[in-house]
Every structure is written in structure tokens, then in C-alpha cells.
Design an enzyme around this catalytic site. Structure first.
Site, short mmCIF file in Angstrom:
data_model
loop_
_atom_site.label_atom_id
_atom_site.label_comp_id
_atom_site.label_asym_id
_atom_site.label_seq_id
_atom_site.Cartn_x
_atom_site.Cartn_y
_atom_site.Cartn_z
N ILE A 71 0.84 -1.20 0.00
CA ILE A 71 0.00 0.00 0.00
C ILE A 71 0.88 1.25 0.00
CG2 ILE A 71 -1.67 1.34 1.35
CD1 ILE A 71 -2.95 -1.19 2.24
N GLY A 127 0.40 -5.53 0.97
CA GLY A 127 -0.86 -5.60 0.23
C GLY A 127 -0.78 -6.45 -1.02
N ASP A 130 -1.81 -9.78 0.17
CA ASP A 130 -3.27 -9.74 0.31
C ASP A 130 -3.93 -10.03 -1.03
OD1 ASP A 130 -3.68 -8.89 3.11
OD2 ASP A 130 -2.79 -6.99 2.50
N GLU A 150 3.33 -5.89 7.09
CA GLU A 150 2.55 -4.94 7.89
C GLU A 150 3.06 -4.76 9.31
OE1 GLU A 150 -0.25 -6.17 4.58
OE2 GLU A 150 1.33 -7.10 5.80
N ASP A 158 -4.83 -6.36 7.25
CA ASP A 158 -6.29 -6.40 7.34
C ASP A 158 -7.00 -6.52 6.00
OD1 ASP A 158 -5.71 -3.87 6.40
OD2 ASP A 158 -6.74 -2.78 8.00
#
Length: 277
Positions: A71, A127, A130, A150, A158
């Protein structure tokens, strides 16, 4: 058609004659760091490809030196402090909605009826993991490197890693990677079960993933769609529940033109030709 839209941060190509379309993350100058544009365009592009009857398989890849650097932290700081409300509860509710929207961007890969295959090169960080854990198959280059990063920036992951990664590599391995944030290589990703194959270079990776996608695209679209849907649903069910679910699925979908074509092709010793989905 999905390919007719002009995208800011992704590039959509195809489908080709086999029914394979490609979705490319296209922020190479930022190593494909996830920003608002990507979070909006990824699910929009996937849903457009899902609705295109000519598309049978989607390849997810990335432009530039790295697959995804995670991110964009400048974007993250704006999300955290974006609500002007003085009410703490309302600030937290706004943040919860923002996180849900970002989660949904990656869940779109699972919700797509067509298989999504990730082709990973360079860095796949935070991310990025993810994202690829929400895909159906993953392949990478030997020099690919991964990190559940993270924890190193004081965040609890998350957007899906903590939910999907243990299903792929086991609870203990996922726990170790998530708590340490350490980097791991393409070959280690293969040994863990995160990726299905490791290729020497990006050129060979792209060619191999195209070959796998074309093999899948040649099969019955209804059977492929059903196999993906049942596997994902059964992942979170008991064996008995999964058996009930696939029984209901086949009761609804088994009798089809695809079944007849597959049987005829076998008897006639030819390659079956299936209609668009």
C-alpha cells in the site's frame, strides 16, 4: 467489452482467441504501490472481465520491475486521518468502511466466476500478498521476493492475508511470516505452497502462465466455474457441508450442452468446442 475502457492504473488486454484476458497493474514508477485508483479499478476491471462472455480465464500480472510494493503509505495516512468529524466513533466507522472497500477490491478475485492466475515477479510485499492470496493460482519467478510486511509498519494486516494465507501454507508458517515480516524467496514460496510453480525469468513466467491459462480455457466454462466455486465454498465448510453443496450445485448445473459436447468429442476423438459462458 472490458478492454474498451481507458484505465488510469491498470491495463486490460484480451481476451485472446483462447479466451484468456490479462489484467496488468500499471503504476511501474511506484512499483505498483496500491493507491485509491488501483483499489477502485482492480474490482471494476475484474467484474467487467467476469461479465464478458468471451473471457474464460484472467491472468493478473504487473508492469515494471516489481509486482507490488504494498500500500502506498501516503495513501494510507490520508485514509487514517481523512474524516473531519470530531466524533471518535464516527471517525472509526469511516475508517472501517474504507478498510471494507479495500478488502472488497481483492475479494473480487474470488468472486469472479472465471479463474484468476497471478504471475508474480520482483517484490510482492504487504498488500501484494493480500492480493495474490485471493487469486486462484499463483506462479512466480526465481528472483521474486515476498514479505507480510505490515507488522514492520505497526499495522495488523487487514486486507485478507491473515485469513487466506493460513489456508494456503498452514497456520504455523503463516504465523511465522506474519509475526517476523521477513522476506522469503520464490523457491521458498513454492516449498510453502504459496505458489504452484517457479520460473527462471519473467519471460518464461509469462509464457508458462499463458500456457496454463489456455489449458484451463479449453475446458467446459460451466465445469471450470463450478470447480472454482465449490473449492472456495468448501474451504470454509466441513466435508459433509461441502458434499451437500456440490450435490446441490451439480443438481442445478450438471445437465448442460457442455456435458453433451464433452461426451461427443470423446467418442469422435476430437477436441471439444464449448460455447461462451
Amino acid at each position: 467489452m472490458a478492454a474498451e475502457r481507458v484505465w488510469e492504473s491498470v491495463k486490460v488486454e484480451g481476451p485472446d482467441s483462447a479466451g484468456v484476458a490479462t489484467l496488468t497493474l500499471h503504476r511501474p514508477s511506484r512499483f505498483n504501490a496500491l493507491n485509491p485508483s488501483l483499489f477502485q479499478e482492480i474490482p471494476a476491471a475484474i467484474r467487467a472481465l467476469d461479465m464478458d462472455p468471451a473471457v474464460r480465464v484472467v491472468i493478473l500480472n504487473a508492469a515494471g520491475q516489481h509486482f507490488c510494493s504494498g500500500i502506498d503509505l501516503s495513501f494510507f495516512t490520508t485514509v487514517v486521518g481523512s474524516d473531519a468529524s470530531t466524533c471518535l466513533g464516527r471517525q472509526r466507522e469511516k475508517f472501517r468502511r474504507d478498510v471494507k472497500d479495500m478488502q472488497d477490491a481483492f475479494t473480487a478475485f474470488e468472486e469472479c466466476r472465471k479463474p484468476v492466475i497471478a504471475a508474480i515477479h520482483g517484490a510482492c510485499i504487504g498488500g501484494g500478498i493480500d492480493m495474490v492470496t485471493a487469486c486462484d493460482l499463483r506462479y512466480c519467478t526465481e528472483n521474486a521476493n515476498f514479505s507480510v510486511k505490515e507488522v514492520d509498519v505497526a499495522i495488523t494486516a487487514d486486507l485478507g492475508t491473515l485469513q487466506r494465507l493460513p489456508k494456503l501454507i498452514g497456520h504455523g508458517s503463516a504465523m511465522e511470516l506474519a509475526l517476523t515480516g521477513r522476506h522469503f524467496s520464490g523457491p521458498e514460496a513454492k516449498s510453502l505452497g504459496l505458489v504452484q510453480g517457479v520460473l527462471p525469468s519473467k519471460t518464461e513466467l509469462d509464457a508458462y502462465v499463458q500456457k496454463i491459462a489456455s489449458q484451463i480455457a479449453a475446458k467446459s466454462p460451466l465445469a471450470v466455474m463450478g470447480t472454482k466455486a465449490v473449492l472456495i465454498k468448501s474451504r470454509d465448510m466441513s466435508v459433509a457441508q461441502g458434499l451437500d453443496y456440490v450435490g446441490l450445485w451439480n443438481a442445478a448445473m450438471l445437465v448442460s450442452e457442455d456435458l453433451e459436447e464433452a461426451a461427443l468429442a470423446k467418442m469422435q476423438k476430437r477436441t471439444p468446442k464449448f460455447s461462451k459462458l
